[in-house]
Design a protein around this motif. Structure first.
Motif, mmCIF file in Angstrom:
data_model
loop_
_atom_site.group_PDB
_atom_site.id
_atom_site.type_symbol
_atom_site.label_atom_id
_atom_site.label_comp_id
_atom_site.label_asym_id
_atom_site.label_seq_id
_atom_site.Cartn_x
_atom_site.Cartn_y
_atom_site.Cartn_z
ATOM 1 N N PHE A 17 -15.779 34.922 -101.909
ATOM 2 C CA PHE A 17 -17.090 34.340 -102.237
ATOM 3 C C PHE A 17 -16.875 32.986 -102.718
ATOM 4 O O PHE A 17 -17.374 31.860 -102.357
ATOM 5 C CB PHE A 17 -17.853 35.069 -103.203
ATOM 6 C CG PHE A 17 -19.261 34.497 -103.462
ATOM 7 C CD1 PHE A 17 -19.956 33.788 -102.657
ATOM 8 C CD2 PHE A 17 -19.520 34.558 -104.776
ATOM 9 C CE1 PHE A 17 -21.143 33.400 -102.946
ATOM 10 C CE2 PHE A 17 -20.893 34.076 -105.356
ATOM 11 C CZ PHE A 17 -21.643 33.235 -104.335
ATOM 12 N N LYS A 18 -15.846 32.719 -103.824
ATOM 13 C CA LYS A 18 -15.304 31.623 -104.284
ATOM 14 C C LYS A 18 -14.791 30.560 -103.213
ATOM 15 O O LYS A 18 -15.114 29.438 -103.369
ATOM 16 C CB LYS A 18 -14.556 31.685 -105.435
ATOM 17 C CG LYS A 18 -13.862 30.532 -106.433
ATOM 18 C CD LYS A 18 -12.997 31.107 -107.422
ATOM 19 C CE LYS A 18 -12.477 29.852 -108.201
ATOM 20 N NZ LYS A 18 -11.622 30.069 -109.088
ATOM 21 N N ARG A 19 -14.023 31.238 -102.532
ATOM 22 C CA ARG A 19 -13.392 30.232 -101.212
ATOM 23 C C ARG A 19 -14.409 29.781 -100.224
ATOM 24 O O ARG A 19 -14.170 28.711 -99.703
ATOM 25 C CB ARG A 19 -12.023 30.938 -100.789
ATOM 26 C CG ARG A 19 -11.261 31.494 -101.773
ATOM 27 C CD ARG A 19 -10.407 30.661 -102.295
ATOM 28 N NE ARG A 19 -9.622 31.047 -103.465
ATOM 29 C CZ ARG A 19 -9.578 30.582 -104.736
ATOM 30 N NH1 ARG A 19 -9.985 29.332 -105.012
ATOM 31 N NH2 ARG A 19 -8.951 31.391 -105.682
ATOM 32 N N VAL A 20 -14.999 30.722 -99.924
ATOM 33 C CA VAL A 20 -16.295 30.258 -98.859
ATOM 34 C C VAL A 20 -17.495 29.685 -99.135
ATOM 35 O O VAL A 20 -17.846 28.570 -98.283
ATOM 36 C CB VAL A 20 -16.464 31.645 -97.962
ATOM 37 C CG1 VAL A 20 -17.430 31.318 -96.948
ATOM 38 C CG2 VAL A 20 -15.129 32.263 -97.395
ATOM 39 N N ALA A 26 -20.258 28.788 -108.083
ATOM 40 C CA ALA A 26 -20.148 27.832 -109.370
ATOM 41 C C ALA A 26 -21.543 27.802 -109.944
ATOM 42 O O ALA A 26 -21.737 27.603 -111.162
ATOM 43 C CB ALA A 26 -19.969 26.439 -108.958
ATOM 44 N N ALA A 27 -22.565 27.942 -109.115
ATOM 45 C CA ALA A 27 -24.155 27.975 -109.521
ATOM 46 C C ALA A 27 -24.261 29.234 -110.527
ATOM 47 O O ALA A 27 -25.182 29.151 -111.130
ATOM 48 C CB ALA A 27 -24.935 28.128 -108.408
ATOM 49 N N GLY A 33 -20.581 34.659 -113.247
ATOM 50 C CA GLY A 33 -20.052 34.920 -111.747
ATOM 51 C C GLY A 33 -18.712 35.756 -111.809
ATOM 52 O O GLY A 33 -18.319 36.396 -110.925
ATOM 53 N N LYS A 34 -17.728 35.508 -112.844
ATOM 54 C CA LYS A 34 -16.834 36.509 -113.159
ATOM 55 C C LYS A 34 -17.355 38.126 -113.227
ATOM 56 O O LYS A 34 -16.738 39.121 -112.901
ATOM 57 C CB LYS A 34 -15.996 36.118 -114.266
ATOM 58 C CG LYS A 34 -14.985 34.945 -113.983
ATOM 59 C CD LYS A 34 -14.168 34.550 -115.205
ATOM 60 C CE LYS A 34 -13.470 33.312 -115.010
ATOM 61 N NZ LYS A 34 -12.694 33.084 -115.819
#
Length: 185
Positions: A17-20, A26-27, A33-34
């Protein structure tokens, strides 16, 4: 098998998710998020374990004799690699993705001794996920090689690796999959 595949999809989506979709990730903010990734990852692991244990044993290939020894050696290396980012040794300065490399080694080790379809799906998928993750990170982020630490850090990691390996072997034995009864012929 569907539960196993659902777990693998959930794992892949939560970790990529973080990469794509970095903007959407970030939102969510750092904390939430973590937490989302943690909850989804835990659910994914549970689904993978349940799905793997329930999957039919459909043989695809017969592991070669003697692969149990190689599997055990590779597993020691995999556990060591997973600990490298938390150590302060020299190996940390040599590898950019030691945890992901550990997953690849783990996957290969398990494919050497498990020739059924569920194993190919589980270990193959996670090995490919780790390789894709490394490629995505390398494509989007620079890396500054850390200064080499003392060999003492690697020695501590090795000692911890041996303890963790013993725990993993114990859990596998408790679950009925003794790592010492693989293909040793």
């Amino acid at each position: 098998m569907p539960i196993l595949i659902l777990g693998l999809i959930l794992w892949t989506l939560s970790h990529l998710f973080k990469r794509v979709a970095p903007g959407a990730r970030a939102a969510l903010g750092a904390g939430p998020g973590k937490m989302l990734v943690t909850v989804l990852s835990l659910a994914a692991v549970i689904l993978m374990v349940i799905g793997y244990r329930r999957a039919d044993i459909d043989p695809v290939y017969t592991p070669l004799p003697g692969m149990g020894h190689l599997n055990n050696l590779l597993m020691l290396i995999a556990v060591f690699l997973v600990g490298v980012p938390h150590s302060k040794g020299r190996v940390k300065s040599m590898l950019r993705h030691p945890m992901l490399a550990g997953v690849v080694v783990w996957a290969i080790a398990h494919l050497l001794v498990n020739g059924d379809m569920a194993s190919i799906v589980l270990f193959g998928w996670l090995g490919v996920w780790a390789l894709v993750s490394m490629a995505l990170i390398n494509a989007r982020e620079g890396w500054t090689r850390p200064a080499p630490g003392p060999l003492r850090g690697d020695a501590i990691n090795l000692a911890i690796t041996l303890v963790v390996y013993a725990v993993i072997a114990g859990i596998h034995t408790w679950l009925g999959y003794s790592p010492f009864l693989g293909t040793y012929g």
